[in-house]
Design a protein around this motif. Structure first.
Motif, PDB file in Angstrom:
ATOM      1  N   UNK B 160      -5.232  17.964   5.912  1.00 58.20           N
ATOM      2  CA  UNK B 160      -3.884  17.818   5.198  1.00 58.20           C
ATOM      3  C   UNK B 160      -3.148  16.347   5.929  1.00 58.20           C
ATOM      4  N   UNK B 161      -3.356  16.096   7.194  1.00 62.41           N
ATOM      5  CA  UNK B 161      -2.747  15.030   7.927  1.00 62.41           C
ATOM      6  C   UNK B 161      -3.472  13.979   7.622  1.00 62.41           C
ATOM      7  N   UNK B 163      -4.621  13.135   4.553  1.00 63.98           N
ATOM      8  CA  UNK B 163      -4.113  12.914   3.058  1.00 63.98           C
ATOM      9  C   UNK B 163      -2.609  12.116   3.420  1.00 63.98           C
ATOM     10  N   UNK B 164      -2.038  13.078   4.426  1.00 65.61           N
ATOM     11  CA  UNK B 164      -0.488  12.504   4.611  1.00 65.61           C
ATOM     12  C   UNK B 164      -0.679  11.222   5.230  1.00 65.61           C
ATOM     13  N   UNK B 165      -1.475  10.588   6.217  1.00 64.06           N
ATOM     14  CA  UNK B 165      -1.460   9.586   6.806  1.00 64.06           C
ATOM     15  C   UNK B 165      -2.036   8.533   5.759  1.00 64.06           C
ATOM     16  N   UNK B 166      -3.207   8.903   4.757  1.00 70.70           N
ATOM     17  CA  UNK B 166      -3.712   7.796   3.889  1.00 70.70           C
ATOM     18  C   UNK B 166      -2.662   7.448   2.811  1.00 70.70           C
ATOM     19  N   UNK B 167      -1.642   8.543   2.681  1.00 66.45           N
ATOM     20  CA  UNK B 167      -0.612   8.183   1.524  1.00 66.45           C
ATOM     21  C   UNK B 167       0.238   6.890   1.867  1.00 66.45           C
ATOM     22  N   UNK B 168       0.294   6.678   3.128  1.00 59.75           N
ATOM     23  CA  UNK B 168       1.036   5.376   3.857  1.00 59.75           C
ATOM     24  C   UNK B 168       0.035   4.096   3.636  1.00 59.75           C
ATOM     25  N   UNK B 169      -1.233   4.372   3.333  1.00 56.93           N
ATOM     26  CA  UNK B 169      -2.072   3.269   3.055  1.00 56.93           C
ATOM     27  C   UNK B 169      -2.400   2.455   4.361  1.00 56.93           C
ATOM     28  N   UNK B 170      -2.762   3.240   5.319  1.00 59.30           N
ATOM     29  CA  UNK B 170      -3.164   2.515   6.704  1.00 59.30           C
ATOM     30  C   UNK B 170      -4.254   1.665   6.805  1.00 59.30           C
ATOM     31  N   UNK B 171      -4.317   0.746   7.680  1.00 57.00           N
ATOM     32  CA  UNK B 171      -5.582   0.024   7.910  1.00 57.00           C
ATOM     33  C   UNK B 171      -6.476   1.061   8.772  1.00 57.00           C
ATOM     34  N   UNK B 179      -4.326   8.736  13.658  1.00 55.48           N
ATOM     35  CA  UNK B 179      -4.707  10.059  13.695  1.00 55.48           C
ATOM     36  C   UNK B 179      -5.919  10.567  14.085  1.00 55.48           C
TER      37      UNK B 179
END
Lengths: 257, 267
Positions: B160-161, B163-171, B179
């Motif tokens: 869940x975390x 997916x949430x973090x990926x939704x912000x498109x991090x490097x 994370x």
């Protein structure tokens, strides 16, 4: 809500999209969560998606968020593929999930500031923005609380603040109020509607509740299983009672099917 | 960013490990029992507690012997640091590449079954330098625990975390920083605590056979002159080092994991 002027091309486009999953037991007959789904969402439009559990709403959501790749068809947001052009969407998409998904090691303000941090907003600026959003959502004084010290409603407020703080062009919500009690859910729904009106983000709002869809959406799509549009209604013209009755009839049919 | 000191809901240093008075009572009880035994047995079997205490004091006050303690401590820390870095790299590779994991898993499991003494013999045959021999032994004996612990933490990371973090498109680096690192940190701290005890046992064995300094070497000397008070004193000094290191890790853990809720009632 009255429908805003939608762009002709659509900000969000699903063009004959299917998503299937295979398992070792069903190698020859893949399971379709989404099948031949086509719809568009115009600029500034908030579309509510209704459907029963397991109808593929969340798969459609993941396709839209760029977290899953379609098996066939095209998903376009702002004319770009959210899966293939993943990084292009940095700072453009805000997501409110069904559960709050707060990082337990970050305080409320640090959770809100996460998106801004990943968008390389300077520390002082992002904390100021995050504090402002927490205050707007009634969490002044809780900036330095860890998630475990907040109630379910407060945590969901933090997650809404996190999504809005980056000023997203596209807003995606996956049943964000379904885990809350009715009073808290109603209060948050009202605040959420005001925020959507104010930011004029283009969005998709997945929900189980017909009332919520009628309250928040400019347009309603009812999905049948696997995710395909069984009914579509534009709010503002047809009386809500008629729409509600039609949705109930369609969802009943969907269930019977 | 750290929250301000008056925030009411955070964990604090005060929530951390406290002095365990029952533990002190138990240790004093052991010393009393030992002293009573010393009245009934010859000193080479049960030397009196004051004689052991005098030895311990000597070790701490003499610069030369204190260097032996420091040498052992540095060997433990160097071995653990090496195993941690290599173990983390292997764990990340195993987490990211299932095919690599299928090769690495049996090798690590095989390594788990190799006794420390076997690594001592192998390192003496393979390498010349004493310090490198000890480092190699420490590395090989603590590597599997570090790898498995970090791998487990990596695999247990919340989807869940993610997916949430990926939704912000991090490097990649941002994803690791925001994370992955905080998710695996509790596992890393546990691995350090577990391996510290193991490493202190292994390092003494390694020093017994090749080193010309360190606690293991000193224990060998005490055995040759049949000095039980000296042997006990050196053992106590090593235990004190391990307890101090554990305490530092505990304090670090309390501070780094201060976000964790503390239940009023425990199981």
């Amino acid at each position: 809500m009255t429908q805003p002027e939608a762009t002709k091309a659509g900000e969000i486009v699903f063009d004959d999209v299917s998503k299937s999953f295979t398992s070792p037991e069903h190698r020859d007959s893949p399971f379709y969560a989404v099948r031949n789904l086509s719809f568009t969402v115009g600029r500034g439009e908030l579309v509510a998606v209704l459907g029963k559990t397991g109808c593929g709403k969340s798969t459609m959501f993941n396709l839209l968020a760029g977290l899953a790749r379609p098996s066939s068809g095209k998903v376009l947001v702002h004319g770009h593929d959210p899966y293939a052009e993943f990084a292009w969407f940095r700072g453009k998409v805000g997501i409110v999930f069904q559960n709050d998904r707060l990082m337990p090691w970050r305080t409320a303000i640090e959770n809100v500031a996460l998106g801004l941090e990943l968008n390389k907003v300077p520390s002082a600026e992002r904390l100021a923005i995050a504090a402002e959003w927490l205050a707007r959502l009634g969490l002044r004084g809780h900036e330095h609380d860890y998630p475990h010290a907040l109630s379910g409603g407060m945590r969901q407020r933090v997650s809404i603040a996190r999504a809005f703080s980056i000023k997203p062009d596209i807003l995606l919500c996956d049943e964000p109020f379904s885990a809350l009690d009715e009073v808290t859910g109603n209060a948050l729904r009202g605040e959420f509607r005001d925020l959507v009106r104010e930011t004029r983000a283009t969005g998709i709002f997945i929900t189980h509740s017909i009332g919520e869809a009628l309250t928040l959406g400019h347009r309603i799509l009812v999905f049948q299983r696997p995710a395909r549009i069984a009914y579509e209604a534009v709010l503002g013209g047809t009386p809500e009672d008629e729409i509600r009755a039609e949705i109930l009839r369609v969802m009943g049919d969907v269930e019977a099917a | 960013m750290l929250p301000p000191p008056d925030a009411p809901t955070r964990g604090t240093w005060r929530n951390g490990p406290r002095w365990n008075y029952e533990g002190v009572v138990a240790l004093v009880g052991l010393a009393v029992a030992w002293q009573i035994a010393s009245y009934f047995f010859p000193p080479f079997l049960f030397p009196p507690v004051p004689a052991i205490a005098a030895h311990v004091l000597d070790i701490f006050l003499s610069g030369k012997t204190l260097l032996d303690v420091m040498a052992t401590a540095l060997r433990i820390l160097a071995g653990l640091a090496g195993a941690f870095v290599l173990g983390a790299a292997i764990a990340v590779l195993m987490g990211r590449a299932p095919r690599f994991s299928r090769y690495a898993y049996p090798l690590l499991n095989f390594n788990q079954g190799v006794p420390a003494l076997s690594w001592v013999v192998i390192s003496i045959i393979w390498f010349k330098g004493t310090e490198f021999r000890i480092f190699f032994i420490m590395l090989m004996t603590t590597l599997p625990a570090f790898t498995f612990q970090i791998l487990d933490s990596y695999r247990a990371m919340s989807k869940d975390l993610l997916e949430m973090t990926l939704s912000f498109r991090p490097s990649r680096l941002d994803l690791l920083r925001t994370l992955v690192w905080p998710s695996v940190l509790p596992g890393i701290l546990t691995a350090w605590k577990v391996n510290l005890g193991n490493a202190s046992r292994v390092v003494v064995v390694a020093e017994l056979v090749g080193a010309t300094g360190g606690v293991g070497y000193q224990l060998l000397l005490q055995q040759q002159v049949f000095d039980m008070a000296g042997a006990i004193a050196w053992t106590i000094v090593l235990v004190i080092f391990v307890l101090l290191a554990q305490r530092i890790i505990d304090l670090l853990e309390t501070w780094l994991l201060r976000y964790r809720p503390v239940a009023e009632r425990t199981l």
